[in-house]
Design a protein around this motif. Structure first.
Motif, PDB file in Angstrom:
ATOM      1  N   THR A 280       7.895   6.473   5.354  1.00  0.00           N
ATOM      2  CA  THR A 280       8.262   7.066   4.134  1.00  0.00           C
ATOM      3  C   THR A 280       7.125   7.827   3.443  1.00  0.00           C
ATOM      4  O   THR A 280       7.552   8.410   2.293  1.00  0.00           O
ATOM      5  CB  THR A 280       8.919   6.095   3.446  1.00  0.00           C
ATOM      6  N   VAL A 281       5.789   7.865   4.043  1.00  0.00           N
ATOM      7  CA  VAL A 281       4.757   8.327   3.048  1.00  0.00           C
ATOM      8  C   VAL A 281       4.414   9.623   3.685  1.00  0.00           C
ATOM      9  O   VAL A 281       4.344   9.775   4.963  1.00  0.00           O
ATOM     10  CB  VAL A 281       3.733   7.071   3.443  1.00  0.00           C
TER      11      VAL A 281
ATOM     12  N   LEU B 281      -0.948   9.914  -3.075  1.00  0.00           N
ATOM     13  CA  LEU B 281      -2.187   9.978  -2.137  1.00  0.00           C
ATOM     14  C   LEU B 281      -1.389  10.234  -0.507  1.00  0.00           C
ATOM     15  O   LEU B 281      -0.385   9.419  -0.262  1.00  0.00           O
ATOM     16  CB  LEU B 281      -2.806   8.544  -1.938  1.00  0.00           C
ATOM     17  N   ARG B 282      -2.037  10.728   0.281  1.00  0.00           N
ATOM     18  CA  ARG B 282      -1.594  11.053   1.561  1.00  0.00           C
ATOM     19  C   ARG B 282      -2.348  10.543   2.449  1.00  0.00           C
ATOM     20  O   ARG B 282      -3.766  11.115   2.952  1.00  0.00           O
ATOM     21  CB  ARG B 282      -1.271  12.587   2.045  1.00  0.00           C
TER      22      ARG B 282
ATOM     23  N   LEU C 167       2.761   2.062  13.098  1.00  0.00           N
ATOM     24  CA  LEU C 167       3.032   3.516  12.269  1.00  0.00           C
ATOM     25  C   LEU C 167       4.325   3.436  11.596  1.00  0.00           C
ATOM     26  O   LEU C 167       4.258   4.329  10.614  1.00  0.00           O
ATOM     27  CB  LEU C 167       2.711   4.668  13.440  1.00  0.00           C
ATOM     28  N   SER C 168       5.196   3.032  12.339  1.00  0.00           N
ATOM     29  CA  SER C 168       6.515   3.376  11.589  1.00  0.00           C
ATOM     30  C   SER C 168       6.940   2.901  10.434  1.00  0.00           C
ATOM     31  O   SER C 168       7.646   3.191   9.532  1.00  0.00           O
ATOM     32  CB  SER C 168       7.651   3.026  12.751  1.00  0.00           C
TER      33      SER C 168
ATOM     34  N   VAL D  75       0.750  -1.301  -0.030  1.00  0.00           N
ATOM     35  CA  VAL D  75       0.035  -0.018  -0.024  1.00  0.00           C
ATOM     36  C   VAL D  75       0.907   1.227  -0.063  1.00  0.00           C
ATOM     37  O   VAL D  75       0.486   2.312  -0.561  1.00  0.00           O
ATOM     38  CB  VAL D  75      -1.007   0.119   1.106  1.00  0.00           C
ATOM     39  N   CYS D  76       2.002   1.364   0.573  1.00  0.00           N
ATOM     40  CA  CYS D  76       3.066   2.376   0.637  1.00  0.00           C
ATOM     41  C   CYS D  76       3.273   2.643  -0.903  1.00  0.00           C
ATOM     42  O   CYS D  76       3.415   3.917  -1.002  1.00  0.00           O
ATOM     43  CB  CYS D  76       4.174   2.059   1.377  1.00  0.00           C
ATOM     44  N   LYS D  77       3.571   1.528  -1.519  1.00  0.00           N
ATOM     45  CA  LYS D  77       3.904   1.776  -3.048  1.00  0.00           C
ATOM     46  C   LYS D  77       2.772   2.419  -3.818  1.00  0.00           C
ATOM     47  O   LYS D  77       3.013   3.427  -4.635  1.00  0.00           O
ATOM     48  CB  LYS D  77       4.406   0.572  -3.552  1.00  0.00           C
ATOM     49  N   ILE D  78       1.791   2.039  -3.530  1.00  0.00           N
ATOM     50  CA  ILE D  78       0.594   2.477  -3.996  1.00  0.00           C
ATOM     51  C   ILE D  78       0.390   4.204  -3.881  1.00  0.00           C
ATOM     52  O   ILE D  78      -0.077   4.935  -4.621  1.00  0.00           O
ATOM     53  CB  ILE D  78      -0.905   1.769  -3.847  1.00  0.00           C
ATOM     54  N   LEU D  79       0.329   4.545  -2.668  1.00  0.00           N
ATOM     55  CA  LEU D  79       0.177   5.596  -2.108  1.00  0.00           C
ATOM     56  C   LEU D  79       1.322   6.670  -2.729  1.00  0.00           C
ATOM     57  O   LEU D  79       0.810   7.724  -3.338  1.00  0.00           O
ATOM     58  CB  LEU D  79       0.547   5.816  -0.579  1.00  0.00           C
TER      59      LEU D  79
END
Length: 268
Positions: A110-111, A94-95, A105-106, A85-89
């Motif tokens: 990077t997002v 997207l934020r 959370l950690s 999902v981080c890659k997709i964001l």
């Protein structure tokens, strides 16, 4: 017993919670026979990946937890929804407003999370309070193009001796309240399984997924073209064997039995 294990198998995908170990207070314990089963797979020459929707802790913590009870896993073998999902964001600029556990959370460090324009929910456990769900609801309703990501959509899982609600119940609440459909990242989505297959360099018909969730593990794997085998451990319920939409290619008592069948079937 069907002949699922006698056809060529080059790769094995394993769920974690309910298959390798039972989670619960104190960090959980390895399911009897699973330690030796994983060792057999690792020494067999078959490709092995661990596919889990676990999002209550970081990937690093999950590996440490598993290794502390006797497994020997690396992060490279582990596939969970958060990196996906981080890659997709990032790709879609997207934020996220995050509704996850504090421990998780950690993994999102990077997002960019300033001025959120989407919502990401995972298995947030006690963070699924009315206040926190309402904040996610209010943000989604304020957006012209609301986007909701759900890291998995499981109904429940087993923690210790109890069945507990999973993220899917809360995903459905936000879908209903906001008149939208969540984008699911993780099992049972075909794209999640395909990522692991691509990493192994194998085709779906060469691989078997072993899990305790008849829909997320077995049905998801079958939808991606793999064989899906259910263990009678973890969240397994006897009624799973007569599920209305998913029929497992095989049902075994535990991971140990599944691995012995695989290894015997490939050598015969």
């Amino acid at each position: 017993m069907s002949a699922w294990h006698k056809r060529k198998i080059s790769g094995v995908l394993l769920d974690i919670t309910g298959v390798l170990y039972d989670s619960g207070p104190g960090g959980g314990t390895a399911i009897p026979g699973s330690l030796e089963a994983v060792k057999k797979l690792k020494s067999s020459g078959l490709s092995l990946r661990f596919c889990s929707n676990e999002t209550t802790v970081t990937r690093k913590t999950l590996i440490e937890k598993l290794n502390s009870v006797g497994f020997s896993l690396s992060e490279a073998e582990l596939f969970t929804p958060v990196p996906a999902v981080c890659k997709i964001l990032k790709e879609r600029n997207l934020r996220p407003h995050l509704l996850v556990t504090n421990e998780c959370l950690s993994d999102f460090s990077t997002v960019d999370q300033n001025n959120p324009n989407c919502v990401v929910i995972a298995d947030a456990e006690t963070n699924f309070s009315y206040h926190n769900l309402n904040k996610a609801f209010q943000l989604l309703k304020s957006l012209d193009n609301p986007v909701l990501f759900s890291l998995g959509k499981g109904k429940y899982y087993k923690s210790g001796n109890d069945l507990v609600l999973d993220v899917g119940a809360y995903m459905k609440a936000l879908e209903y309240s906001c008149d939208l459909q969540a984008e699911v990242v993780g099992k049972p989505e075909k794209s999640f399984f395909n990522t692991a297959l691509k990493d192994m360099g194998l085709s779906a018909d060469e691989c078997v997924m072993i899990g305790d969730d008849i829909v997320g593990d077995v049905g998801g794997a079958q939808n991606a073209g793999m064989r899906g085998v259910q263990v009678r451990t973890g969240k397994y319920r006897p009624e799973d064997e007569n599920h209305s939409t998913v029929k497992a290619d095989g049902v075994v008592d535990n991971l140990s039995q599944a691995v012995d069948l695989i290894l015997a079937g490939q050598s015969s």
